[in-house]
Scaffold this motif. Structure first.
Motif, mmCIF file in Angstrom:
data_model
loop_
_atom_site.group_PDB
_atom_site.id
_atom_site.type_symbol
_atom_site.label_atom_id
_atom_site.label_comp_id
_atom_site.label_asym_id
_atom_site.label_seq_id
_atom_site.Cartn_x
_atom_site.Cartn_y
_atom_site.Cartn_z
ATOM 1 N N GLU A 135 -15.131 3.217 42.941
ATOM 2 C CA GLU A 135 -16.017 3.525 41.827
ATOM 3 C C GLU A 135 -16.517 2.260 41.133
ATOM 4 O OE1 GLU A 135 -15.446 5.246 37.324
ATOM 5 O OE2 GLU A 135 -14.251 6.175 38.919
ATOM 6 N N ARG A 136 -15.634 1.266 41.016
ATOM 7 C CA ARG A 136 -15.966 0.080 40.213
ATOM 8 C C ARG A 136 -16.756 -0.982 40.959
ATOM 9 N NH1 ARG A 136 -10.384 -1.481 36.933
ATOM 10 N NH2 ARG A 136 -10.621 0.034 35.220
ATOM 11 N N GLY A 147 -19.172 -3.448 42.506
ATOM 12 C CA GLY A 147 -20.599 -3.674 42.289
ATOM 13 C C GLY A 147 -21.066 -3.471 40.866
ATOM 14 N N HIS A 148 -20.137 -3.127 39.949
ATOM 15 C CA HIS A 148 -20.546 -2.826 38.574
ATOM 16 C C HIS A 148 -20.315 -3.985 37.597
ATOM 17 C CE1 HIS A 148 -21.678 1.413 39.023
ATOM 18 N NE2 HIS A 148 -20.694 1.483 39.920
ATOM 19 N N HIS A 149 -19.906 -5.135 38.069
ATOM 20 C CA HIS A 149 -19.780 -6.345 37.245
ATOM 21 C C HIS A 149 -18.807 -6.179 36.081
ATOM 22 C CE1 HIS A 149 -23.799 -8.439 38.519
ATOM 23 N NE2 HIS A 149 -23.189 -7.856 39.539
ATOM 24 N N ILE A 150 -17.825 -5.302 36.241
ATOM 25 C CA ILE A 150 -16.882 -5.063 35.141
ATOM 26 C C ILE A 150 -16.114 -6.335 34.795
ATOM 27 C CG2 ILE A 150 -14.749 -3.831 34.536
ATOM 28 C CD1 ILE A 150 -15.893 -1.466 36.190
ATOM 29 N N GLU A 188 -18.566 -9.282 33.528
ATOM 30 C CA GLU A 188 -19.070 -9.071 32.166
ATOM 31 C C GLU A 188 -18.019 -9.462 31.135
ATOM 32 O OE1 GLU A 188 -21.456 -5.613 29.679
ATOM 33 O OE2 GLU A 188 -19.982 -5.008 31.187
ATOM 34 N N GLU A 211 -22.268 -12.126 40.564
ATOM 35 C CA GLU A 211 -21.777 -11.377 39.410
ATOM 36 C C GLU A 211 -21.502 -12.281 38.221
ATOM 37 O OE1 GLU A 211 -17.784 -8.805 38.128
ATOM 38 O OE2 GLU A 211 -18.368 -8.922 40.229
ATOM 39 N N GLU A 222 -24.023 -12.609 34.867
ATOM 40 C CA GLU A 222 -23.526 -12.214 33.549
ATOM 41 C C GLU A 222 -23.526 -13.389 32.578
ATOM 42 O OE1 GLU A 222 -22.861 -9.238 32.454
ATOM 43 O OE2 GLU A 222 -23.256 -8.266 34.377
#
Length: 581
Positions: free
Chosen positions: A248-249, A251-254, A257, A392, A396
């Protein structure tokens, strides 16, 4: 330029097709959530890797011998005990850092892993798809060598050989190995591996350098063979799975960021976010040593030492006190360290140069003292990213800082990228200066105006300018593909994993988001860690050692000289004025 012949092109096309199959299959495995080595997906992955036959895995395709250099390379990048685990699960940050499980960190990769029981290992992935491809490729190679070990230790009636039984006794402690018995143990092991006594002993010694990070060659070879035995005769599958949260996570740059917000919050709180900021992607010692080692140690050395000489002294194991002195001096003269807690595993140093007396800087660093004091630049050094993680983190970092209802742009004056790379023309320690980055397997390319050139380095140092290939992973590189990139009209000088990702983020910030100025200076320079076209000169052959010190500090000095004594850029208006005159 020498052109590749038809046979070379055919081999290169086959290899590129194998890379594409690997890439597609690994994405499919990740999306499906699991992978059985003996399943259809596992066979596709195995055959594609065998067809590609990457240089770093040496004699992987030779059924008669076990590839030792490649195995040592892989074991330095996977957690201790992985060879004993038939179930490996890739996870995101899921709270295991607060559990009772001991984190296992490989010798050459900053990734946290957890041994759950005798059969299962968890590997925490926080650096994107590149890390997943890296792990899957290494595991596939490792399992292939395990099958090879199993075949070597079965006699013509399918029974375990005497050497295998002796190895089993050594591993289970029934036969205690003392220093006087090692030669006998190496003899058993060399028979199992199909390697010479000297090669087996050398692999033992290389693994022993990181003895706390691996189980040693005897347990590793036994573990790989045992897993293969269990899979073949006990129907205990080797299984790789991916946690739902990781899928789920990704590729989302969690992580990126959180990492970037901490940096920008620190700069804002210090009141520095509007000062000229120079970003450098490098290791955590070269910029600090170049700026602070000279003033910190100058009085303790009779002659006037150069930056390279100081770096060599500081790299010696017995120089711990000197390193501590330099770090202490730096921390009292403008250096701040932001340790990472975001999961990126990228630490950051921030240098407030207004706290450093320009008169005390090494004379090798060219600077204008008046401009130095007037501009009060900030240097932000970020540790190396890994593959796609470069996009990433840089993406950011270059976004505006959000504070309440405000979007605050940092005043980024320059971005410099230093790294290790594989060279295609030259040898270890040589320098590569990219004029563009090209994504492997695509036509995506990123030309750039590099503020670093060959003239920034001494004439006696081999330096090459030209396009560089950004690859999916160093573990997927094949001689035929690399020869094609070198000899074709691409004229590539080297390969690495981050350049195009960094440049993609920089160009987005300049031309689309417009969060940094078009006048930002871009600097890339790499030093050669290996030449994958030369047998025995790949990454698996061992570290650079002191060979890497000189190019590291030459590149660092080139970056600092252009930051503290910038070259004037010629604008279109300047050109028109000169033409009219």
């Amino acid at each position: 330029m020498q052109q590749p012949n038809h046979q070379e092109l055919s081999r290169a096309r086959l290899s590129r097709a194998a890379i594409e199959r690997l890439y597609i299959e690994m994405r499919h495995l990740f999306n499906s959530g699991s992978h059985r080595r003996l399943g259809e997906d596992g066979e596709v992955l195995t055959e594609a890797l065998r067809t590609l036959s990457p240089e770093i895995y040496g004699s992987m395709t030779d059924p008669e011998v076990v590839e030792l250099d490649g195995l040592v390379y892989v074991m330095d990048r996977l957690p201790k005990g992985i060879e004993e685990c038939r179930q490996v699960k890739l996870i995101s940050e899921e709270g295991f850092s607060n559990s009772g499980f001991e984190p296992l960190v490989p010798a050459a990769r900053r990734r946290r892993c957890y041994r759950i029981d005798e059969e299962q290992m968890l590997i925490e992935v926080t650096r994107g798809r590149s890390e997943i491809y890296d792990i899957l490729t290494h595991l596939t190679f490792m399992y292939m060598e395990g099958k090879k070990i199993m075949r070597h230790v079965l006699d013509d009636k399918g029974r375990p050989t005497r050497e295998w039984r002796k190895l089993e006794e050594i591993v289970h402690g029934k036969a205690l190995v003392t220093p006087s018995d090692y030669d006998q143990a190496f003899a058993y092991l060399s028979s199992i591996l199909g390697r010479t006594f000297e090669e087996t002993k050398a692999a033992y010694q290389r693994l022993n350098r990181n003895a706390d990070k691996n189980n040693g060659i005897f347990r590793i070879i036994y573990g790989l063979g045992k897993i293969a035995f269990d899979e073949t005769f006990e129907e205990k599958d080797q299984l790789i799975t991916f946690s739902p949260l990781l899928r789920e996570r990704i590729g989302h740059h969690i992580h990126g960021e959180r990492w970037a917000d901490k940096i920008k919050s620190f700069l804002y709180d210090k009141g520095w976010i509007h000062r000229p900021i120079h970003i450098i992607s490098a290791n955590m010692h070269s910029v600090m040593n170049a700026l602070y080692a000279y003033p910190a140690l100058r009085k303790r050395i009779k002659h006037r030492p150069g930056v390279e000489e100081l770096a060599i002294k500081l790299s010696q194991p017995e120089s711990a006190n000197m390193r501590a002195r330099v770090e202490e001096y730096a921390e009292t003269h403008g250096m701040y360290v932001l340790h990472d807690h975001s999961g990126t595993n990228i630490s950051v140093q921030i240098f407030d140069l207004s706290q450093l007396d320009p008169a005390k800087i090494s004379p090798e660093i060219s600077h204008d003292p008046a401009a130095f004091e007037a501009e009060s630049p900030i240097i932000l050094v970020m540790d190396y990213a890994f593959g796609e993680q470069a996009y990433e983190t840089m993406d950011e970092l270059l976004k505006p800082f959000k504070y309440k209802d405000l979007d605050i742009d940092m005043q980024v004056s320059s971005i410099a990228i230093m790294g290790k790379a594989g060279i295609l023309t030259g040898g270890k320690g040589d320098i590569m200066i990219p004029t563009s980055h090209v994504f492997e397997g695509t036509a995506d390319n990123y030309p750039l105006e590099n503020d670093i050139s060959k003239s920034d380095f001494p004439d006696e140092v081999p330096a090459y300018e030209g396009p560089m290939i950004t690859v999916l992973g160093t573990s997927l590189q094949n001689r035929d593909v690399l020869e094609y990139f070198k000899k074709s009209s691409w004229g590539a000088i080297g390969l690495e994993m981050e350049g195009a990702h960094y440049q993609k983020a920089i160009q987005a910030a300049v031309f689309i988001r417009k969060s940094i100025s078009r006048e930002v200076s871009i600097r890339y320079a790499y030093y050669a860690s290996d030449n994958p076209l030369i047998t025995g000169a790949t990454l698996a052959s061992g570290s650079l050692g002191l060979i890497g010190v000189r190019p590291t500090y030459l590149i660092t000095l080139a970056f600092l000289n252009t930051i503290l004594n910038p070259r004037k850029k010629i604008s279109a208006e300047d050109t028109r004025q000169v033409t009219n005159a």
